[in-house]
Design a protein around this motif. Sequence first.
Motif, mmCIF file in Angstrom:
data_model
loop_
_atom_site.group_PDB
_atom_site.id
_atom_site.type_symbol
_atom_site.label_atom_id
_atom_site.label_comp_id
_atom_site.label_asym_id
_atom_site.label_seq_id
_atom_site.Cartn_x
_atom_site.Cartn_y
_atom_site.Cartn_z
ATOM 1 N N VAL A 90 39.356 24.278 38.662
ATOM 2 C CA VAL A 90 39.621 25.270 37.613
ATOM 3 C C VAL A 90 38.526 26.328 37.626
ATOM 4 N N PHE A 91 37.283 25.878 37.659
ATOM 5 C CA PHE A 91 36.171 26.819 37.626
ATOM 6 C C PHE A 91 35.962 27.503 38.978
ATOM 7 N N VAL A 92 36.348 26.833 40.059
ATOM 8 C CA VAL A 92 36.284 27.481 41.374
ATOM 9 C C VAL A 92 37.212 28.694 41.402
ATOM 10 N N LEU A 93 38.417 28.547 40.850
ATOM 11 C CA LEU A 93 39.354 29.673 40.821
ATOM 12 C C LEU A 93 38.836 30.806 39.930
ATOM 13 N N ILE A 94 38.192 30.456 38.820
ATOM 14 C CA ILE A 94 37.599 31.489 37.962
ATOM 15 C C ILE A 94 36.528 32.264 38.737
ATOM 16 N N GLY B 39 38.543 34.983 35.720
ATOM 17 C CA GLY B 39 37.341 35.308 36.470
ATOM 18 C C GLY B 39 37.192 36.794 36.708
ATOM 19 N N ALA B 40 38.301 37.460 37.012
ATOM 20 C CA ALA B 40 38.260 38.896 37.283
ATOM 21 C C ALA B 40 37.814 39.684 36.065
ATOM 22 N N ASN B 41 38.014 39.139 34.870
ATOM 23 C CA ASN B 41 37.652 39.847 33.643
ATOM 24 C C ASN B 41 36.219 39.579 33.176
#
Length: 309
Positions: A10-14, A208-210
Amino acid sequence: MNILISIAPVFVLICLGYALRRGGIPSTEFWNLNDRLVYFLLMPALFFVRVSTADLSGGGLGWMAAVLYAGFFTALAFGVLSGRLMRMDGPAGSSVMQGAGRFNTFIALAVAEALYGTQGLQIAVLAASLLVPVVNLSVVSLFAVMVPQDGARPVVSALKGLATNPLILSILAGLAWNIAGFGELPVLHESLTILGAAALPIMLLCVGANLKLRGLTAEAGPILASGIGKLLLFPAVVAGLALAMGLTPMQAQVALIYGALPTGVAAYTLARQLGGDAPLMAAMITVQTLVSFLTMPLWIALGEALFLR
């Protein structure tokens, strides 16, 4: 360790979403459009499918609602009180209020599914259905008091936004469908299920992008106050009440996931719309998301020791 490994993707994708956007891949406009895709299509599809087919006959859902509301309103009150005690102006105080009470629903859904599969995701969607309308209405109402506007137009505009919020509308449509007893409709539910499956990975990339690490400047006091309310007080209240009220183990654990979440990116949009301190809000979102990489596994591990033993 198992919990950390399970939620690490989950955090890797963020982090991947942050790296891609800061690297200009593929473009800023792409990420803005993806935000809209998730908000207007993918997440509503997920909510409608899950709510319309959920078992709403009982099973302690009312007690779960009580636990979630207690945690939210306690943290929200803490945020408001902190702003007053620290003598913040209305815009800064409103950001502390949002930072202490609001949460990132998207991360909750992803973590619940990663840890507990379809059952966890189903309960997490029902929890979101209980929380999303109440949270948004409460926050907008507090804004009207904390940041008085010249005329009622900004608040009216925000309320109209709630009335047309696709997440809220999909929840209400799913409830109506469920209560009417229509069941699963071939093609419709299958199509929406496919769309809903795409929602979680894409929205994690968008979270993540935000995030905004560059130029991150804000006073430590407001950020600390909001973090205490959101990452400590909210989950502590949820854990204590879930144990006292005898929620089912899975309901208690999913409720604790909501309590341990960082504040949501939608808080930044509302701060800009209603005259809050948007730069401070952006700093809170970023800092809480980063700190939650450490605090969420700890709260989840505590919950498993309390509820799933």
